[in-house]
Write an enzyme that holds these catalytic residues in place. Structure first.
Site, mmCIF file in Angstrom:
data_model
loop_
_atom_site.group_PDB
_atom_site.id
_atom_site.type_symbol
_atom_site.label_atom_id
_atom_site.label_comp_id
_atom_site.label_asym_id
_atom_site.label_seq_id
_atom_site.Cartn_x
_atom_site.Cartn_y
_atom_site.Cartn_z
ATOM 1 N N HIS A 1 0.869 -1.054 -0.130
ATOM 2 C CA HIS A 1 -0.087 0.058 0.143
ATOM 3 C C HIS A 1 0.675 1.153 -0.119
ATOM 4 O O HIS A 1 2.205 0.942 -0.136
ATOM 5 C CB HIS A 1 -1.075 -0.009 1.323
ATOM 6 N N HIS B 1 6.190 2.450 3.863
ATOM 7 C CA HIS B 1 6.166 1.194 3.022
ATOM 8 C C HIS B 1 6.744 1.396 1.670
ATOM 9 O O HIS B 1 7.079 0.542 0.776
ATOM 10 C CB HIS B 1 4.542 0.518 2.849
#
Length: 255
Positions: A55, A60
């Protein structure tokens, strides 16, 4: 075989570096920062071929562009979230398959934490890379999606084989365990897991991977059907979805 290396970064993130040992092809899951990844690549004499993003949150995808610039790797992510994943090259959706050498990863849409969240499941390696959808003894906060979306996402993951290893993106198990015990205090497997987690963390060792089977026995967000949990939160006659929604609200307020 698939070699899996776990790289702790930031306060509580895990980056996973994967290599198909036959072909030498290498991928990194959700690189928050670049330098620790580069250090391991150099140490192992590996060449990075892919980034797999679950995501768009910054912890991330933070190293996407730097790693792509330094290694020429391809970036893989959700087609539904392509505008928010820097440098994305390969767009994927539910049911698609991405290969790393001889290893196939099935893409599963798991909205809830974000609306474009996906996870990567390798049946042959019995491994699930689940980002922030599922944690050991917990699940992701609902930043964009609904409780109903997250419930359906977790239902998909609950159906995976019990031996599937769960590689979550954060070391949240101890904190999740304190909440789990507050709603499921009479669960002996949960108490055993919490004791194990405390011992691991005292040794500064990771609590991951977990397994689907272990989560089915201990994770309250997998156990909305459980009569003990339902009784403890005063929802004996409600639907599983309603119980899950209340558990998520209680966890958000738990201190």
């Amino acid at each position: 075989m698939l070699e899996i290396l776990q790289i702790p970064v930031l306060q509580d993130n895990y980056i996973y570096l994967l290599q198909d040992t036959y072909s030498g092809l290498t991928a990194v899951i959700d690189p928050a920062v670049a330098d620790p990844v580069i250090d391991v690549l150099v140490e192992k004499s590996w060449q990075l071929d892919y980034i797999f993003n679950t995501h768009h949150h910054s912890d991330h995808i933070g190293a996407n562009l730097q790693l792509k610039q330094q290694t020429g790797c391809k970036i893989v992510g959700s087609a539904a979230d392509q505008a928010r994943i820097p440098g994305i090259d390969i767009l994927l959706g539910d049911g698609d398959v991405v290969k790393l050498g001889n290893h196939c990863f099935q893409v599963i849409d798991t909205p809830g934490h974000t609306v474009g969240h996906i996870v990567y499941y390798s049946a042959d390696s019995q491994a699930l890379f689940c980002g922030d959808t599922l944690f050991s003894l917990g699940c992701g906060r609902l930043f964009e999606g609904s409780a109903e979306q997250m419930w359906h996402s977790l239902e998909k993951l609950k159906a995976l084989p019990a031996e599937t290893r769960i590689y979550c993106a954060h070391e949240y198990t101890a904190a999740n365990g304190r909440f789990a015990l507050s709603v499921d205090p009479d669960n002996p497997q949960l108490r055993q897991r919490i004791d194990q987690v405390a011992e691991l963390r005292q040794q500064n060792r990771p609590t991951l991977p977990s397994t689907i089977g272990l989560e089915l026995a201990t994770n309250p967000f997998f156990r909305a059907h459980d009569l003990g949990i339902r009784s403890n939160i005063g929802m004996t006659d409600q639907s599983d979805l309603a119980v899950f929604r209340q558990l998520r609200l209680l966890k958000d307020q738990f201190r």
